[in-house]
Write a protein that holds these residues in place. Structure first.
Motif, PDB file in Angstrom:
ATOM      1  N   PHE A  82      43.129  29.213  47.829  1.00  0.00           N
ATOM      2  CA  PHE A  82      41.942  30.070  47.921  1.00  0.00           C
ATOM      3  C   PHE A  82      40.712  29.393  47.328  1.00  0.00           C
ATOM      4  O   PHE A  82      39.628  29.428  47.912  1.00  0.00           O
ATOM      5  CB  PHE A  82      42.206  31.410  47.224  1.00  0.00           C
ATOM      6  CG  PHE A  82      41.047  32.344  47.306  1.00  0.00           C
ATOM      7  CD1 PHE A  82      40.761  33.007  48.492  1.00  0.00           C
ATOM      8  CD2 PHE A  82      40.214  32.539  46.207  1.00  0.00           C
ATOM      9  CE1 PHE A  82      39.668  33.872  48.581  1.00  0.00           C
ATOM     10  CE2 PHE A  82      39.117  33.396  46.295  1.00  0.00           C
ATOM     11  CZ  PHE A  82      38.846  34.058  47.477  1.00  0.00           C
ATOM     12  N   GLY A 148      39.865  32.100  41.197  1.00  0.00           N
ATOM     13  CA  GLY A 148      38.682  32.029  42.053  1.00  0.00           C
ATOM     14  C   GLY A 148      38.319  33.319  42.754  1.00  0.00           C
ATOM     15  O   GLY A 148      37.374  33.351  43.536  1.00  0.00           O
ATOM     16  N   ASP A 188      42.834  42.873  44.823  1.00  0.00           N
ATOM     17  CA  ASP A 188      42.321  43.795  45.847  1.00  0.00           C
ATOM     18  C   ASP A 188      43.349  44.883  46.188  1.00  0.00           C
ATOM     19  O   ASP A 188      44.555  44.624  46.205  1.00  0.00           O
ATOM     20  CB  ASP A 188      41.952  43.018  47.117  1.00  0.00           C
ATOM     21  CG  ASP A 188      40.959  41.909  46.847  1.00  0.00           C
ATOM     22  OD1 ASP A 188      41.182  41.128  45.903  1.00  0.00           O
ATOM     23  OD2 ASP A 188      39.961  41.805  47.564  1.00  0.00           O
ATOM     24  N   GLU A 213      33.849  46.640  47.110  1.00  0.00           N
ATOM     25  CA  GLU A 213      33.478  45.288  47.534  1.00  0.00           C
ATOM     26  C   GLU A 213      33.452  45.251  49.059  1.00  0.00           C
ATOM     27  O   GLU A 213      34.223  45.965  49.699  1.00  0.00           O
ATOM     28  CB  GLU A 213      34.534  44.273  47.068  1.00  0.00           C
ATOM     29  CG  GLU A 213      34.654  44.198  45.570  1.00  0.00           C
ATOM     30  CD  GLU A 213      35.671  43.146  45.112  1.00  0.00           C
ATOM     31  OE1 GLU A 213      36.167  42.361  45.948  1.00  0.00           O
ATOM     32  OE2 GLU A 213      35.943  43.119  43.920  1.00  0.00           O
ATOM     33  N   TYR A 215      34.061  43.026  52.438  1.00  0.00           N
ATOM     34  CA  TYR A 215      34.611  41.793  53.012  1.00  0.00           C
ATOM     35  C   TYR A 215      33.731  41.356  54.181  1.00  0.00           C
ATOM     36  O   TYR A 215      33.289  42.185  54.989  1.00  0.00           O
ATOM     37  CB  TYR A 215      36.013  42.025  53.570  1.00  0.00           C
ATOM     38  CG  TYR A 215      37.123  42.241  52.563  1.00  0.00           C
ATOM     39  CD1 TYR A 215      36.929  42.083  51.195  1.00  0.00           C
ATOM     40  CD2 TYR A 215      38.395  42.587  53.013  1.00  0.00           C
ATOM     41  CE1 TYR A 215      37.985  42.286  50.297  1.00  0.00           C
ATOM     42  CE2 TYR A 215      39.449  42.784  52.128  1.00  0.00           C
ATOM     43  CZ  TYR A 215      39.239  42.641  50.769  1.00  0.00           C
ATOM     44  OH  TYR A 215      40.283  42.841  49.907  1.00  0.00           O
TER      45      TYR A 215
HETATM   46  N1  ARG Z   1      38.399  39.717  47.809  1.00  0.00           N
HETATM   47  C1  ARG Z   1      38.724  38.733  46.817  1.00  0.00           C
HETATM   48  C2  ARG Z   1      37.670  37.666  46.784  1.00  0.00           C
HETATM   49  O1  ARG Z   1      36.926  37.511  47.700  1.00  0.00           O
HETATM   50  C3  ARG Z   1      40.090  38.110  46.997  1.00  0.00           C
HETATM   51  C4  ARG Z   1      40.319  37.399  48.271  1.00  0.00           C
HETATM   52  C5  ARG Z   1      41.624  36.633  48.281  1.00  0.00           C
HETATM   53  N2  ARG Z   1      41.944  36.231  49.623  1.00  0.00           N
HETATM   54  C6  ARG Z   1      43.030  35.542  49.987  1.00  0.00           C
HETATM   55  N3  ARG Z   1      43.206  35.310  51.248  1.00  0.00           N
HETATM   56  N4  ARG Z   1      43.856  35.086  49.109  1.00  0.00           N
HETATM   57  O2  ARG Z   1      37.561  36.938  45.823  1.00  0.00           O
END
Ligand code: ARG
Length: 252
Positions: A82, A148, A188, A213, A215
């Motif tokens: 990530f 992250g 999440d 939040e 997306y």
């Molecule tokens: N929504 C969170 C972010 O943007 C977590 C996203 C994690 N996504 C993943 N595919 N592991 O930081």
């Protein structure tokens, strides 16, 4: 001399025209390869992206496949850590990030976001017998997160840095919770539910502690062409029902 100039001008004009037409003919999609859209993700985030065998499936994979179809290109999915996604985007290794990826001011400095396609929020996961009831109860606890992520930012706002343990993905953080290595996980809401459903006897979810939040799909900063194509595709699939079908398939 005059004649030479005229011919030269004509040659240059047609070359320029060919250039313009050539571009349009190849289809300027704003992608690195005119025939494909490369999506970067981290496929350990159900139901948005996860592996079924060696295939990446989930909400993001299907939304992006539908957008790619609207764009007339093939979708390629690149699964990676990530926290490698922003660099891969900046390098041109991927065309976009679709990863349940939250719009965040510091991210907006280095990338551009599409229209939003989902509203989420962070959820706290604790073990069934935990006394934690609210985010305030985490003050003296150790929190596991995916490195992250926005969940990591939420944890860092609650406890000192040394009490935040970063993991490569959410599942590893949840394993650390069930092993007693951390007291809570912040992640999440939809992945939290998915992890909970795999271990309902051991886990408990605490919702409603953090802000909503949004997306969205991220593209390289100033890639206005791809951003428009993605937004157009998103609008189309929202309009024709494809988006609703995908959500209904993966989110109960
Ligand atoms: N929504 C969170 C972010 O943007 C977590 C996203 C994690 N996504 C993943 N595919 N592991 O930081």
């Amino acid at each position: 001399m005059k004649k030479v100039m005229k011919i030269l001008a004509a040659v240059m004009a047609s070359a320029m025209l060919a250039g313009v037409v050539g571009c349009a003919g190849a289809g300027d999609k704003g992608t690195k390869d005119p025939k494909k859209l490369v999506m970067g993700t981290n496929a350990a985030f159900p139901p948005f992206e996860y592996l079924e065998g060696d295939k990446v499936v989930g909400v993001d994979a299907e939304i992006m496949a539908a957008i790619a179809k609207e764009m007339g290109v093939e979708l390629e999915i690149s699964d990676m850590e990530f926290d490698s996604l922003p660099t891969a985007l900046a390098n041109g290794q991927i065309d976009c990030i679709a990863a349940g990826f939250t719009i965040k001011p510091d991210r907006e400095e280095t990338m551009d976001f599409s229209d939003t396609y989902y509203t989420a929020s962070q959820t706290i996961i604790v073990s069934k017998d935990s006394t934690v009831k609210t985010s305030a109860d985490l003050a003296d606890k150790t929190i596991g997160v995916q490195t992250g992520t926005t969940g990591s930012s939420c944890a860092l706002a609650l406890v000192p840095e040394e009490n935040v343990k970063g993991f490569g993905n959410g599942m590893l953080a949840v394993e650390a919770l069930t092993n007693g290595q951390v007291d809570a996980v912040i992640i999440d809401n939809n992945p939290a539910k998915a992890y909970y459903n795999e271990n309902p006897d051991k886990l408990k979810l605490i919702e409603g502690q953090f802000d909503d939040e949004a997306y969205a799909i991220a593209v390289k900063k100033d890639n206005a062409t791809l951003l428009k194509n993605i937004n157009d595709g998103l609008a189309k699939i929202k309009e024709n029902g494809t988006y609703d079908e995908i959500i209904a398939k993966y989110i109960k």
